[in-house]
Design a protein around this motif. Structure first.
Motif, short mmCIF file in Angstrom:
data_model
loop_
_atom_site.label_atom_id
_atom_site.label_comp_id
_atom_site.label_asym_id
_atom_site.label_seq_id
_atom_site.Cartn_x
_atom_site.Cartn_y
_atom_site.Cartn_z
N UNK A 187 0.84 -1.20 0.00
CA UNK A 187 0.00 0.00 0.00
C UNK A 187 0.87 1.25 0.00
N UNK A 188 1.99 1.21 0.76
CA UNK A 188 2.89 2.36 0.83
C UNK A 188 3.43 2.69 -0.56
N UNK A 189 3.76 1.65 -1.31
CA UNK A 189 4.29 1.90 -2.65
C UNK A 189 3.25 2.55 -3.54
N UNK A 190 2.01 2.10 -3.40
CA UNK A 190 0.95 2.68 -4.24
C UNK A 190 0.68 4.13 -3.85
N UNK A 191 0.64 4.39 -2.54
CA UNK A 191 0.38 5.76 -2.08
C UNK A 191 1.49 6.69 -2.55
N UNK A 192 2.74 6.21 -2.40
CA UNK A 192 3.88 7.04 -2.81
C UNK A 192 3.83 7.31 -4.31
N UNK A 193 3.40 6.30 -5.07
CA UNK A 193 3.31 6.47 -6.52
C UNK A 193 2.24 7.51 -6.86
N UNK A 194 1.10 7.40 -6.17
CA UNK A 194 0.03 8.39 -6.38
C UNK A 194 0.53 9.80 -6.08
N UNK A 195 1.23 9.94 -4.94
CA UNK A 195 1.72 11.26 -4.54
C UNK A 195 2.71 11.79 -5.57
N UNK A 196 3.58 10.88 -6.03
CA UNK A 196 4.59 11.27 -7.02
C UNK A 196 3.95 11.77 -8.30
N UNK A 197 2.88 11.08 -8.73
CA UNK A 197 2.19 11.48 -9.97
C UNK A 197 1.58 12.86 -9.83
N UNK A 198 0.95 13.08 -8.69
CA UNK A 198 0.28 14.37 -8.49
C UNK A 198 1.30 15.50 -8.48
N UNK A 199 2.45 15.27 -7.86
CA UNK A 199 3.43 16.33 -7.68
C UNK A 199 4.53 16.29 -8.73
N UNK A 200 4.44 15.33 -9.66
CA UNK A 200 5.48 15.18 -10.68
C UNK A 200 6.88 15.04 -10.08
N UNK A 201 6.97 14.16 -9.11
CA UNK A 201 8.25 13.98 -8.43
C UNK A 201 8.31 12.56 -7.88
N UNK A 202 9.37 12.27 -7.15
CA UNK A 202 9.41 10.93 -6.57
C UNK A 202 9.45 10.99 -5.05
N UNK A 203 8.70 10.10 -4.44
CA UNK A 203 8.66 10.04 -2.98
C UNK A 203 9.40 8.78 -2.54
N UNK A 204 10.38 8.92 -1.63
CA UNK A 204 11.10 7.72 -1.15
C UNK A 204 10.16 6.77 -0.41
N UNK A 205 10.31 5.48 -0.70
CA UNK A 205 9.47 4.47 -0.05
C UNK A 205 10.35 3.46 0.69
N UNK A 206 9.91 3.04 1.85
CA UNK A 206 10.62 2.01 2.60
C UNK A 206 9.65 0.97 3.10
N UNK A 207 10.19 -0.13 3.57
CA UNK A 207 9.34 -1.20 4.12
C UNK A 207 9.92 -1.63 5.46
#
Lengths: 326, 179
Positions: free
Chosen positions: B48-68
Motif C-alpha cells: 500500500x505504501x508503494x501505491x500511495x507514494x506512486x500516487x503522490x509522485x504522480x500528483x506532484x510530478x516527483x518521486x517520494x522515497x518508499x521504505x518497508x
C-alpha cells in the motif's frame, strides 16, 4: 514477501548439522538474511529476546565463536553470562553435569557450549531443561560455523546447490569439516576433501564426497575453497613430515590459484589463520578471500539460531516450557 | 470449522479510490512532498505504501522515497502467537532523521503493530514527525494510537476478522469482513 509456506522450527537444541533437514537449514539461512540487515542499522539491536538469559559455557579456548554468540545474543536484547573453564569450578573438579545443573538453577533459557569432548553438548541437553547449542565439540561438529559458511557461499554465489566446494587441510581433526560436509551435501553441493593421507579419515567417501591428496585436483574447477586451520593442539603426533612440506604441498598460495583456480573462486577460512601455513599472506588478504564476511555473517546466522530456538514451537520449545508444568 | 459469513467492504476500484484520496490528503496536510517519506509495514502495508507514494509522485510530478518495515523483532506477543513468525528484512535505504514519515498499514486494530513500528522507526533515527495512514480502521484500540489518514472506517465485532487482499500477495483486490 513471498507466500512460500515456511516450515516451523521445532527443535529444542542445535547439536549438529547431521540431524537437520535441508528445509531446516534453509529456514535458518533465510532468517539470517533478515538479521544481517539489523546489523547494518544505526541501532543494531532489537528487543526480541528481552528477558531471556543465555549462558556461554566454553570449556575450550575461543575468541571468535564466543564473542560472536555473545554479540548475537546482545543484539537480540538477551542477557548473557560467560563461564570459562579456567576460572570456573571445573578447575575445582566439579562435574559437567553438576556445573550445568547449578547454572540452570539460576533460571536460564539457553546454554551455548564448547567442549573438547565429542558428545558433551548432547550429554548436557539430556540433563538440563534449557536449550543447548553446540559451539564445537571435539572433532565431532561445529554446526554454527557450517551454517555461516553455507550462508556466505549462498550470499556470494547466489546458490549452494550444484556448486563444487573443496575443503582443504586437516579433515581428520576438524569438526568444521564434518559439519560443512553435512551442510553442503544436504544442500546439493558436491564436496571434495583434500589433505595429506594421514589427515584424511579412512572411508570418508562414505559421506557422499570425494577425497584426494592432490591439491591441484581439489582446486581445479572448484567454486569455493574452504581452507582449514592446521590444528596443532589436536595433533598429538606428527601427521606430516614437516611444516615446510605441508606448505609446499597443501598451502594455498597465489601461484596455486593462478595456475589452477577459476577466476571468481571464493576462499573461506574458519579462523584463526596460521598465516603462511594453510593460507599465504597475499591470499588471506586477497580479493578472493571472504574471511571477514564470514565473521560478520556469523553474528547474523547465530542471531537467527537464537531466535528460532527461543521461539521454537516444538515440545521442548521455550514457549511450551513456560506454559507447561515447570 | 465454523461457517463464516464474509462480506465485501471494498473492491479493487474502492481500494484504488481510497488510496488516491489518502495521497491527496497527505499532500494537503504536509503542503507538498518536501521531506515526506512513505514507509509501509510488511507485508501488505508495504505494498500500500508503494501505491500511495506512486500516487503522490504522480500528483506532484516527483518521486517520494518508499521504505518497508519488518516489525517481527519488535512484537510483544512473540511467545504467544500461534504461528511461528517469519522474519524479513527491513528496507529503508534513506536517512529518516528530520523526515516526515507516513507510516502505512492495511488494518488498524489494537494498535500494537503500530506501537512496534514506532519503536523500530525511532531506532533508525529521529524523524520530524510520524503520521499514520491505514486502509481500514476497524476500532478496538488497546493503545492510545489514532490514524491521521483512513481509507475506510469499518465498525466490527471483536470476534470478526478483516482481511485486506492485494494482488501482490493474494491475486485479488478486496477488503472483506469475516464474521
Amino acid at each position: 514477501m513471498t507466500k512460500k509456506k515456511q516450515i516451523p522450527w521445532e527443535k529444542k537444541n542445535l547439536l549438529g548439522i547431521e540431524e537437520l533437514s535441508e528445509e531446516e537449514i534453509q529456514l535458518i539461512l533465510d532468517h539470517a538474511v533478515g538479521f544481517k540487515e539489523i546489523l547494518g542499522r544505526p541501532i543494531p539491536k532489537v528487543p526480541t529476546l528481552r528477558g531471556k538469559t543465555i549462558v556461554n559455557l566454553f570449556c575450550e579456548p575461543s575468541t571468535r565463536t564466543r564473542s560472536s554468540f555473545e554479540l548475537a545474543a546482545k543484539r537480540l536484547s538477551a542477557d548473557t553470562l560467560n563461564v570459562a573453564t579456567a576460572s570456573s569450578s571445573f578447575a575445582k573438579g566439579e562435574s559437567l553435569k553438576d556445573t550445568a545443573k547449578n547454572i540452570e538453577a539460576m533460571k536460564i533459557d539457553m546454554i551455548i557450549m564448547r567442549h573438547a569432548c565429542a558428545g558433551a553438548p548432547l550429554f548436557l541437553s539430556k540433563n538440563v531443561d534449557a536449550s543447548v547449542i553446540n559451539a564445537g565439540d571435539g572433532s565431532h561438529e561445529h554446526p554454527t560455523q557450517a551454517l555461516l559458511d553455507v550462508f556466505t557461499v549462498r550470499e556470494k554465489l547466489g546458490k549452494v546447490s550444484g556448486l563444487k566446494v573443496s575443503i582443504i587441510g586437516d579433515i581428520a581433526h576438524s569438526r568444521v569439516a564434518r559439519s560443512n560436509i553435512w551442510a553442503l551435501t544436504k544442500m546439493g553441493a558436491s564436496v571434495t576433501v583434500c589433505g595429506p593421507k594421514t589427515l584424511l579419515p579412512a572411508e570418508i567417501e562414505k559421506m557422499g564426497i570425494k577425497a584426494t591428496s592432490s591439491l591441484r585436483e581439489a582446486v581445479e574447477g572448484a567454486d569455493v575453497l574452504n581452507v582449514l586451520r592446521i590444528q596443532f593442539e589436536r595433533q598429538k603426533k606428527a601427521f606430516f613430515p614437516s611444516l615446510r612440506e605441508y606448505v609446499r604441498e597443501f598451502g594455498i598460495k597465489a601461484d596455486v590459484l593462478e595456475k589452477y583456480a577459476k577466476k571468481d573462486i571464493v576462499i573461506m577460512h574458519p579462523g584463526p589463520i596460521n598465516r603462511g601455513v594453510e593460507l599465504s599472506q597475499e591470499v588471506a588478504d586477497g580479493p578472493y578471500s571472504v574471511i571477514l564476511d564470514q565473521v560478520t555473517n556469523g553474528v547474523a546466522v547465530r542471531m537467527a539460531i537464537l531466535f528460532l530456538l527461543g521461539h521454537a514451537r516444538g515440545k521442548g520449545g521455550l514457549k511450551s516450557r513456560k506454559n507447561g508444568k515447570k | 470449522m465454523e461457517f463464516q459469513k464474509s462480506s465485501k467492504i471494498l473492491d479493487g476500484e474502492g481500494i484504488k479510490r481510497s488510496l488516491q484520496r489518502i495521497a491527496h490528503e497527505i499532500l494537503e496536510k504536509n503542503q507538498g512532498i518536501e521531506n515526506v517519506v512513505v514507509i509501509g509495514i510488511k507485508s501488505r502495508g508495504a505494498h500500500l505504501a508503494e501505491r500511495i507514494a506512486e500516487n503522490m509522485g504522480k500528483i506532484e510530478n516527483s518521486e517520494v522515497p518508499v521504505g518497508a518495515l519488518d516489525i517481527t523483532m519488535y512484537r510483544d506477543d512473540l511467545t504467544e502467537v500461534a504461528e511461528q513468525p517469519v522474519v524479513h528484512a527491513t528496507e529503508i535505504d534513506f536517512d529518516i532523521t528530520g523526515k516526515k514519515i507516513i507510516l502505512v498499514d492495511d488494518v488498524l486494530y489494537t494498535g500494537r503493530t503500530v506501537r512496534c513500528a514506532l519503536d523500530e522507526l525511532i531506532d533508525f533515527g529521529r524523524p520530524a514527525n510520524i503520521q499514520l495512514a491505514v486502509l481500514v480502521d476497524r476500532g478496538h484500540r488497546e493503545l492510545p494510537i489514532r490514524p491521521d489518514f483512513v481509507g475506510k472506517n469499518i465498525p466490527t465485532a471483536k470476534e470478526a476478522s478483516v482481511e485486506v487482499r492485494l494482488k501482490e500477495t493474494d491475486d485479488t483486490e478486496e477488503v472483506v469482513v469475516l464474521a
